[in-house]
Design an enzyme around this catalytic site. Structure first.
Site, PDB file in Angstrom:
ATOM      1  N   LEU A   1      10.448 -20.661  -4.993  1.00  0.00           N
ATOM      2  CA  LEU A   1       9.535 -19.723  -4.309  1.00  0.00           C
ATOM      3  C   LEU A   1       8.190 -19.746  -5.033  1.00  0.00           C
ATOM      4  O   LEU A   1       8.142 -19.660  -6.253  1.00  0.00           O
ATOM      5  CB  LEU A   1      10.130 -18.303  -4.369  1.00  0.00           C
ATOM      6  CG  LEU A   1       9.270 -17.155  -3.845  1.00  0.00           C
ATOM      7  CD1 LEU A   1       9.112 -17.235  -2.324  1.00  0.00           C
ATOM      8  CD2 LEU A   1       9.892 -15.802  -4.205  1.00  0.00           C
TER       9      LEU A   1
ATOM     10  N   HIS B   1       2.504   3.447  -8.951  1.00  0.00           N
ATOM     11  CA  HIS B   1       2.306   2.016  -9.219  1.00  0.00           C
ATOM     12  C   HIS B   1       3.506   1.455  -9.992  1.00  0.00           C
ATOM     13  O   HIS B   1       3.954   0.345  -9.741  1.00  0.00           O
ATOM     14  CB  HIS B   1       1.019   1.792 -10.014  1.00  0.00           C
ATOM     15  CG  HIS B   1      -0.219   2.237  -9.272  1.00  0.00           C
ATOM     16  ND1 HIS B   1      -0.474   1.866  -7.975  1.00  0.00           N
ATOM     17  CD2 HIS B   1      -1.263   3.015  -9.645  1.00  0.00           C
ATOM     18  CE1 HIS B   1      -1.626   2.405  -7.586  1.00  0.00           C
ATOM     19  NE2 HIS B   1      -2.126   3.104  -8.578  1.00  0.00           N
TER      20      HIS B   1
ATOM     21  N   ASP C   1       0.829  -1.207   0.000  1.00  0.00           N
ATOM     22  CA  ASP C   1       0.000   0.000   0.000  1.00  0.00           C
ATOM     23  C   ASP C   1       0.865   1.260   0.000  1.00  0.00           C
ATOM     24  O   ASP C   1       2.003   1.244   0.472  1.00  0.00           O
ATOM     25  CB  ASP C   1      -0.918  -0.029   1.239  1.00  0.00           C
ATOM     26  CG  ASP C   1      -2.081   0.938   1.107  1.00  0.00           C
ATOM     27  OD1 ASP C   1      -2.360   1.408  -0.016  1.00  0.00           O
ATOM     28  OD2 ASP C   1      -2.712   1.237   2.135  1.00  0.00           O
TER      29      ASP C   1
HETATM   30  C1  IPE Z   1      -5.397  -2.677  -0.218  1.00  0.00           C
HETATM   31  O1  IPE Z   1      -5.066  -1.342  -0.396  1.00  0.00           O
HETATM   32  C2  IPE Z   1      -5.390  -3.379  -1.537  1.00  0.00           C
HETATM   33  C3  IPE Z   1      -4.083  -3.536  -2.160  1.00  0.00           C
HETATM   34  C4  IPE Z   1      -2.935  -3.211  -1.631  1.00  0.00           C
HETATM   35  C5  IPE Z   1      -4.088  -4.114  -3.473  1.00  0.00           C
HETATM   36  P1  IPE Z   1      -6.190  -0.217  -0.535  1.00  0.00           P
HETATM   37  O2  IPE Z   1      -5.486   1.071  -0.661  1.00  0.00           O
HETATM   38  O3  IPE Z   1      -7.141  -0.586  -1.602  1.00  0.00           O
HETATM   39  O4  IPE Z   1      -6.956  -0.338   0.866  1.00  0.00           O
HETATM   40  P2  IPE Z   1      -7.784   0.732   1.680  1.00  0.00           P
HETATM   41  O5  IPE Z   1      -8.758   1.346   0.714  1.00  0.00           O
HETATM   42  O6  IPE Z   1      -6.819   1.723   2.205  1.00  0.00           O
HETATM   43  O7  IPE Z   1      -8.430  -0.059   2.774  1.00  0.00           O
HETATM   44  C1  IPE Z   2      -1.545   0.307  -3.392  1.00  0.00           C
HETATM   45  O1  IPE Z   2      -1.343   1.673  -3.427  1.00  0.00           O
HETATM   46  C2  IPE Z   2      -1.802  -0.290  -4.748  1.00  0.00           C
HETATM   47  C3  IPE Z   2      -3.212  -0.677  -4.977  1.00  0.00           C
HETATM   48  C4  IPE Z   2      -4.158  -0.644  -4.078  1.00  0.00           C
HETATM   49  C5  IPE Z   2      -3.551  -1.139  -6.293  1.00  0.00           C
HETATM   50  P1  IPE Z   2      -2.557   2.696  -3.422  1.00  0.00           P
HETATM   51  O2  IPE Z   2      -2.949   2.972  -4.833  1.00  0.00           O
HETATM   52  O3  IPE Z   2      -3.656   2.209  -2.560  1.00  0.00           O
HETATM   53  O4  IPE Z   2      -1.871   3.967  -2.780  1.00  0.00           O
HETATM   54  P2  IPE Z   2      -2.488   4.939  -1.703  1.00  0.00           P
HETATM   55  O5  IPE Z   2      -2.998   4.104  -0.567  1.00  0.00           O
HETATM   56  O6  IPE Z   2      -3.580   5.706  -2.385  1.00  0.00           O
HETATM   57  O7  IPE Z   2      -1.351   5.812  -1.293  1.00  0.00           O
HETATM   58 MG    MG Z   3      -4.083   2.419  -0.583  1.00  0.00          MG
END
Ligand code: IPE
Ligand code: IPE
Ligand code: MG
Length: 242
Positions: free
Chosen positions: A133, A39, A22
């Site tokens: 792995l 990303h 995240d």
């Molecule tokens: C969780 O992250 C999903 C992934 C890392 C793929 P999100 O950014 O979607 O989660 P929330 O919205 O903060 O709970």
């Molecule tokens: C995690 O990073 C990747 C996915 C959930 C696909 P985020 O896109 O959720 O990044 P933040 O949480 O908005 O910083």
């Molecule tokens: Mg996120």
């Protein structure tokens, strides 16, 4: 929490690490870049973790890449993520082969664009003989959805007389989940400082040790992984006993 002593290679290494990757968006925002760049940078962290896990002796790595709820994001962001997945699969086959990595997918693969689904199936097939792995990528994955899918399968089999309700127990139920055959995670890592599970592996993390770091996913590097393992090695897993 993530900056302390190195892990000890002679102590227990978590056999299975699961990561909620995240913070890509916030990483990009802090640099005045579009979310997409976050990303893209996150894909480099994935590559580094794959290599490090192999070196360290982790046997299973499960990465939360796209949740069932992430479909709610703007179309442009969803397409950017699917595009990066396609790029990763196109470019990283040598990495998977050289490091003995077998690819698996958990989640609703049928909801992904056709081209992604085909590329995933092809990569799973090509890497199926690798045994260093196991990389499980969670795509269009939601734990509640997974549990309901498993329950539906069981109900159908029960109706057909293939399983009896009396025989059902937790080990048997686990065989109906997407993660069948993979041991439960020993260590769950979440980056970017959020203290929540976001519908990830609810069944499987019953007894996982949890490590949360403030580091955004695109900044997560080998030392951060090692710090998480060191943190794990300081835990005393009691499983309800003494
Ligand atoms: C969780 O992250 C999903 C992934 C890392 C793929 P999100 O950014 O979607 O989660 P929330 O919205 O903060 O709970
Ligand atoms: C995690 O990073 C990747 C996915 C959930 C696909 P985020 O896109 O959720 O990044 P933040 O949480 O908005 O910083
Ligand atoms: Mg996120």
């Amino acid at each position: 929490m993530s900056t302390v002593a190195a892990y000890d290679p002679d102590k227990e290494i978590p056999r299975h690490i699961a990561i909620i990757m995240d913070g890509n968006g916030r990483w990009a925002k802090s640099r005045d870049l579009p979310r997409r760049d976050g990303h893209r940078a996150g894909a480099e962290s994935v590559e580094e973790c794959l290599k490090a896990c192999g070196d360290i002796g982790v046997e299973y790595l499960t990465l939360y890449a796209f949740s069932s709820e992430n479909w709610k994001r703007p179309e442009a962001e969803v397409s950017a993520l699917m595009g990066l997945l396609a790029l990763f699969l196109r470019e990283k086959l040598p990495l998977l082969m050289e490091n003995g990595i077998r690819l698996k997918v958990i989640g609703e693969i049928d909801r992904l664009p056709d081209s992604n689904r085909k590329a995933l199936l092809k990569t799973m097939e090509k890497t199926s003989g690798n045994d260093r792995l196991v990389l499980s990528v969670a795509l269009s994955y939601g734990s509640r959805e997974e549990i309901v899918r498993a329950t539906k399968k069981l109900m159908v089999e029960a109706k057909e007389g293939k399983v009896s309700p009396e025989a059902l127990n937790p080990d048997m139920f686990a065989n109906y989940l997407d993660t069948a055959g993979t041991p439960d995670p020993d260590l769950l890592i979440r980056t970017s400082g959020e203290f929540r599970i976001s519908n990830f592996l609810l069944w499987q993390i019953s007894y996982s040790e949890i490590h949360i770091t403030d580091v955004f996913w695109p900044d997560f590097r080998r030392p951060n992984l090692e710090a998480a393992i060191a943190d794990y090695q300081r835990r005393h897993r009691r499983y309800g006993g003494l």
